[in-house]
Design an enzyme around this catalytic site. Sequence first.
Site, PDB file in Angstrom:
ATOM      1  N   SER A   1      -4.824   2.235  -0.785  1.00 51.85           N
ATOM      2  CA  SER A   1      -3.468   2.399  -0.272  1.00 51.85           C
ATOM      3  C   SER A   1      -2.507   1.269  -0.582  1.00 51.85           C
ATOM      4  O   SER A   1      -1.321   1.386  -0.279  1.00 51.85           O
ATOM      5  CB  SER A   1      -3.504   2.605   1.241  1.00 51.85           C
ATOM      6  OG  SER A   1      -3.775   3.945   1.535  1.00 51.85           O
TER       7      SER A   1
ATOM      8  N   ASN B   1      -1.306  10.435   4.200  1.00 48.29           N
ATOM      9  CA  ASN B   1      -1.206  10.359   2.743  1.00 48.29           C
ATOM     10  C   ASN B   1      -0.299  11.429   2.158  1.00 48.29           C
ATOM     11  O   ASN B   1       0.243  11.268   1.061  1.00 48.29           O
ATOM     12  CB  ASN B   1      -2.603  10.462   2.146  1.00 48.29           C
ATOM     13  CG  ASN B   1      -3.478   9.309   2.562  1.00 48.29           C
ATOM     14  OD1 ASN B   1      -3.115   8.151   2.375  1.00 48.29           O
ATOM     15  ND2 ASN B   1      -4.622   9.597   3.154  1.00 48.29           N
TER      16      ASN B   1
ATOM     17  N   GLY C   1      -5.983  -1.296   1.648  1.00 46.98           N
ATOM     18  CA  GLY C   1      -6.314  -0.046   0.998  1.00 46.98           C
ATOM     19  C   GLY C   1      -7.802   0.195   0.974  1.00 46.98           C
ATOM     20  O   GLY C   1      -8.580  -0.757   0.923  1.00 46.98           O
TER      21      GLY C   1
ATOM     22  N   TYR D   1      -0.299   7.527  10.306  1.00 42.37           N
ATOM     23  CA  TYR D   1      -0.608   7.293   8.898  1.00 42.37           C
ATOM     24  C   TYR D   1      -0.984   8.601   8.219  1.00 42.37           C
ATOM     25  O   TYR D   1      -1.847   9.337   8.703  1.00 42.37           O
ATOM     26  CB  TYR D   1      -1.755   6.297   8.787  1.00 42.37           C
ATOM     27  CG  TYR D   1      -1.889   5.690   7.421  1.00 42.37           C
ATOM     28  CD1 TYR D   1      -1.019   4.692   7.007  1.00 42.37           C
ATOM     29  CD2 TYR D   1      -2.867   6.116   6.546  1.00 42.37           C
ATOM     30  CE1 TYR D   1      -1.138   4.128   5.750  1.00 42.37           C
ATOM     31  CE2 TYR D   1      -2.993   5.560   5.297  1.00 42.37           C
ATOM     32  CZ  TYR D   1      -2.127   4.566   4.896  1.00 42.37           C
ATOM     33  OH  TYR D   1      -2.244   4.015   3.650  1.00 42.37           O
TER      34      TYR D   1
END
Length: 413
Positions: free
Chosen positions: A97, A194, A333, A192
Amino acid sequence: MRSFRAVPVMAAASLLLTALCAGQAPAAVSSGRAGVDPATAERLDDAITAAMKKEGIPGVGVGLWFDGGGSYERSFGTADKAAGTPMKADLYTRIGSVTKTFTVTAVLQLVDQGKLRLDDPVSKYLGGVPGGDRITIRQLAEMRSGLPNYTEDTAWLAELRADPARSWSPQQLLATAFRHPATSPPGTRWEYCNTNTVLLGLLVEKLSGQDLAAYLREHVLEPAGLDDTALPKGAEIPSPYLHGYTTFSPGGNVVDSSGWNPSWAWAAGAMTSTLDDLHTWVPALTGGKLPDGGRLLEPGTQAQRVRTLPTGHPGVGYGLGIADVNGWIGHNGELPGYETIAARLPQQNAVLVVIVNSDIDKDTGSLSTLIGKTVTEIATPDHRWELPAAAQPEATPPPATPTAPPPPKPPKP
């Protein structure tokens, strides 16, 4: 955050010691600040190796640099367990990330070019987003859209586990996400996701007329002097590279994930880089300035980027594709087998980069967070890299068992 999360339980203690001791010759220490004088460097060496031994971490790379004097750079353990290759600072790795910092930089450049506004609805540019007329570009970048996260879809997770070499298109990822209802009204909660950054990647492509990899290379990576950073089209990773170890496999066995295809993470987490390139990137990301004195973003846009909002987790804020963890500004990440931290502490003009080649965490919450906390509680005790467990969901599902496989948890880039 998940990457706001990872080592295999080795079969024997001798294997742990082999993995730990290989390649631990210390790099040179430059004194000049109390944070990295020789005595502190020795404390860091001891603390990191103890943490690695306790958790069975194969390899760790750490860089801590203070502007104007003082640095600590170390490589510990093993980069490739099969070959016994020691960990080294110049190995390529998958950064998960941390990719989001590059994608959102591209979006903010388009703002500076007058091609979009942060408070425009995403529906103005991209169709097919549920509730897209009420979700702004800013909310996508700040993780406040309320959109469902495709990496939490259990059927999709089963497909990924069964075939981690499979190639995924952004449209397939979004279709997976949009099978589910919104998790909250836009702008009401930090969560959070994606899906947000995949949409931002498509936005860059539409408004720039370039594919995301090409845009990043021309407008972000090359200006920043990042010759060893890229967004791959598939599973490729340059040599020499770090081998990553995970239990995100059909049988829950420890496997080498270095050849897996990260296309499922794309704009949200598929990039590759090196410790040195991340060291170069962090000041450009957090300060907006390039090595040649130029800028990635206009000052006003950069100021908006680093203005973080509360996430609901103590000590953790989030801005436009960037996090604040107890004063450390940057991102972490995770992908199966890989964990990374890349952040700057403005109060002490310090940059921290952590690279770990496993995500098998023995309930620690995250191996990169463990190493980050180990380093910062010694070197910057007033500003520890410490993420609450609730802010870092599982990077990989728990190992499957033949008798009763548990429901998978999402691997988040």
